[in-house]
Motif scaffolding. Structure first.
Motif, PDB file in Angstrom:
ATOM      1  N   ILE A   1     -19.061  -3.612   7.319  1.00 45.14           N
ATOM      2  CA  ILE A   1     -17.613  -3.434   7.469  1.00 45.14           C
ATOM      3  C   ILE A   1     -16.919  -3.696   6.140  1.00 45.14           C
ATOM      4  N   SER A   2     -17.309  -4.743   5.448  1.00 45.29           N
ATOM      5  CA  SER A   2     -16.714  -5.052   4.144  1.00 45.29           C
ATOM      6  C   SER A   2     -16.992  -3.938   3.146  1.00 45.29           C
ATOM      7  N   ASP A   3     -18.205  -3.392   3.163  1.00 43.14           N
ATOM      8  CA  ASP A   3     -18.554  -2.292   2.259  1.00 43.14           C
ATOM      9  C   ASP A   3     -17.696  -1.063   2.538  1.00 43.14           C
ATOM     10  N   LYS A   4     -17.458  -0.770   3.820  1.00 42.70           N
ATOM     11  CA  LYS A   4     -16.636   0.390   4.174  1.00 42.70           C
ATOM     12  C   LYS A   4     -15.197   0.190   3.716  1.00 42.70           C
ATOM     13  N   LYS A   5     -14.664  -1.018   3.892  1.00 41.23           N
ATOM     14  CA  LYS A   5     -13.300  -1.293   3.433  1.00 41.23           C
ATOM     15  C   LYS A   5     -13.212  -1.164   1.924  1.00 41.23           C
ATOM     16  N   LEU A   6     -14.216  -1.646   1.220  1.00 37.44           N
ATOM     17  CA  LEU A   6     -14.240  -1.545  -0.233  1.00 37.44           C
ATOM     18  C   LEU A   6     -14.264  -0.076  -0.658  1.00 37.44           C
ATOM     19  N   GLN A   7     -15.102   0.721  -0.010  1.00 38.30           N
ATOM     20  CA  GLN A   7     -15.183   2.142  -0.345  1.00 38.30           C
ATOM     21  C   GLN A   7     -13.858   2.828  -0.071  1.00 38.30           C
ATOM     22  N   ARG A   8     -13.209   2.478   1.016  1.00 36.54           N
ATOM     23  CA  ARG A   8     -11.941   3.091   1.375  1.00 36.54           C
ATOM     24  C   ARG A   8     -10.855   2.726   0.373  1.00 36.54           C
ATOM     25  N   ASN A   9     -10.901   1.518  -0.168  1.00 30.04           N
ATOM     26  CA  ASN A   9      -9.887   1.067  -1.107  1.00 30.04           C
ATOM     27  C   ASN A   9     -10.116   1.587  -2.522  1.00 30.04           C
TER      28      ASN A   9
ATOM     29  N   LEU B   1      -2.867  12.183   2.142  1.00 26.79           N
ATOM     30  CA  LEU B   1      -3.613  11.108   2.776  1.00 26.79           C
ATOM     31  C   LEU B   1      -3.838   9.947   1.813  1.00 26.79           C
ATOM     32  N   PHE B   2      -4.285  10.252   0.601  1.00 24.75           N
ATOM     33  CA  PHE B   2      -4.553   9.201  -0.381  1.00 24.75           C
ATOM     34  C   PHE B   2      -3.277   8.466  -0.774  1.00 24.75           C
ATOM     35  N   LEU B   3      -2.178   9.210  -0.952  1.00 24.60           N
ATOM     36  CA  LEU B   3      -0.914   8.560  -1.307  1.00 24.60           C
ATOM     37  C   LEU B   3      -0.390   7.714  -0.151  1.00 24.60           C
ATOM     38  N   LYS B   4      -0.597   8.169   1.065  1.00 29.70           N
ATOM     39  CA  LYS B   4      -0.180   7.379   2.216  1.00 29.70           C
ATOM     40  C   LYS B   4      -0.974   6.074   2.268  1.00 29.70           C
ATOM     41  N   GLU B   5      -2.276   6.159   1.997  1.00 30.17           N
ATOM     42  CA  GLU B   5      -3.116   4.963   2.004  1.00 30.17           C
ATOM     43  C   GLU B   5      -2.762   4.015   0.857  1.00 30.17           C
ATOM     44  N   GLN B   6      -2.474   4.571  -0.308  1.00 32.27           N
ATOM     45  CA  GLN B   6      -2.260   3.737  -1.493  1.00 32.27           C
ATOM     46  C   GLN B   6      -0.853   3.154  -1.585  1.00 32.27           C
TER      47      GLN B   6
ATOM     48  N   LEU C   1      -2.404  11.902 -12.365  1.00 30.12           N
ATOM     49  CA  LEU C   1      -1.235  11.240 -12.949  1.00 30.12           C
ATOM     50  C   LEU C   1      -0.972   9.908 -12.249  1.00 30.12           C
ATOM     51  N   PHE C   2      -1.101   9.901 -10.937  1.00 32.06           N
ATOM     52  CA  PHE C   2      -0.909   8.684 -10.153  1.00 32.06           C
ATOM     53  C   PHE C   2      -1.879   7.593 -10.601  1.00 32.06           C
ATOM     54  N   VAL C   3      -3.151   7.963 -10.717  1.00 31.07           N
ATOM     55  CA  VAL C   3      -4.193   6.991 -11.082  1.00 31.07           C
ATOM     56  C   VAL C   3      -4.048   6.557 -12.536  1.00 31.07           C
ATOM     57  N   GLU C   4      -3.888   7.521 -13.446  1.00 32.80           N
ATOM     58  CA  GLU C   4      -3.815   7.217 -14.883  1.00 32.80           C
ATOM     59  C   GLU C   4      -2.628   6.316 -15.224  1.00 32.80           C
ATOM     60  N   ASN C   5      -1.539   6.470 -14.477  1.00 32.83           N
ATOM     61  CA  ASN C   5      -0.335   5.679 -14.751  1.00 32.83           C
ATOM     62  C   ASN C   5      -0.229   4.450 -13.855  1.00 32.83           C
ATOM     63  N   ASP C   6      -1.276   4.202 -13.074  1.00 37.71           N
ATOM     64  CA  ASP C   6      -1.360   3.013 -12.226  1.00 37.71           C
ATOM     65  C   ASP C   6      -0.092   2.826 -11.386  1.00 37.71           C
ATOM     66  N   CYS C   7       0.336   3.908 -10.745  1.00 43.10           N
ATOM     67  CA  CYS C   7       1.556   3.864  -9.935  1.00 43.10           C
ATOM     68  C   CYS C   7       1.363   2.955  -8.730  1.00 43.10           C
ATOM     69  N   LYS C   8       2.371   2.156  -8.464  1.00 43.26           N
ATOM     70  CA  LYS C   8       2.347   1.223  -7.337  1.00 43.26           C
ATOM     71  C   LYS C   8       3.342   1.611  -6.245  1.00 43.26           C
ATOM     72  N   SER C   9       4.139   2.653  -6.508  1.00 40.72           N
ATOM     73  CA  SER C   9       5.144   3.086  -5.537  1.00 40.72           C
ATOM     74  C   SER C   9       5.469   4.560  -5.783  1.00 40.72           C
ATOM     75  N   PHE C  10       6.173   5.138  -4.812  1.00 43.01           N
ATOM     76  CA  PHE C  10       6.584   6.528  -4.993  1.00 43.01           C
ATOM     77  C   PHE C  10       7.621   6.635  -6.110  1.00 43.01           C
ATOM     78  N   ALA C  11       8.442   5.619  -6.255  1.00 42.81           N
ATOM     79  CA  ALA C  11       9.441   5.630  -7.336  1.00 42.81           C
ATOM     80  C   ALA C  11       8.749   5.737  -8.696  1.00 42.81           C
ATOM     81  N   GLU C  12       7.654   5.008  -8.873  1.00 38.13           N
ATOM     82  CA  GLU C  12       6.908   5.094 -10.137  1.00 38.13           C
ATOM     83  C   GLU C  12       6.277   6.472 -10.298  1.00 38.13           C
ATOM     84  N   LEU C  13       5.704   7.002  -9.216  1.00 41.15           N
ATOM     85  CA  LEU C  13       5.113   8.342  -9.272  1.00 41.15           C
ATOM     86  C   LEU C  13       6.185   9.376  -9.586  1.00 41.15           C
TER      87      LEU C  13
END
Length: 85
Positions: A4-12, A26-31, A61-73
């Motif tokens: 279970i921990s491995d699956k959560k890690l993979q998902r994150n 989907l990825f943006l909703k999760e992140q 762009l989202f990943v490279e700029n380490d966005c933490k919110s939609f405002a940052e994106l």
């Protein structure tokens, strides 16, 4: 329990590439908890300029700029669009 921990890690862990707009949503909703309103802004304001089939660019762009919110994106996307149009 370890499985279970491995699956959560993979998902994150962030994927290296998205293959569709649905993946991107989907990825943006999760992140960052992307809302329907934000998704519509992304689809109507930025995707036409970036290209509807270029969801991977938005994700990169989202990943490279380490966005933490939609405002940052949003800021990153505005800058990207202004430089490329």
């Amino acid at each position: 329990m370890q499985q279970i921990s491995d699956k959560k890690l993979q998902r994150n862990q962030q994927p290296l590439r998205v293959s569709s707009y649905d993946d991107l949503k989907l990825f943006l909703k999760e992140q960052i908890g992307l809302t329907q309103t934000q998704q519509m802004e992304l689809w109507t304001k930025y995707m036409p300029k970036i290209g509807y089939h270029n969801s991977n660019i938005v994700w990169n762009l989202f990943v490279e700029n380490d966005c933490k919110s939609f405002a940052e994106l949003r800021t990153v996307l505005r800058n990207f669009v202004s430089k490329n149009n």
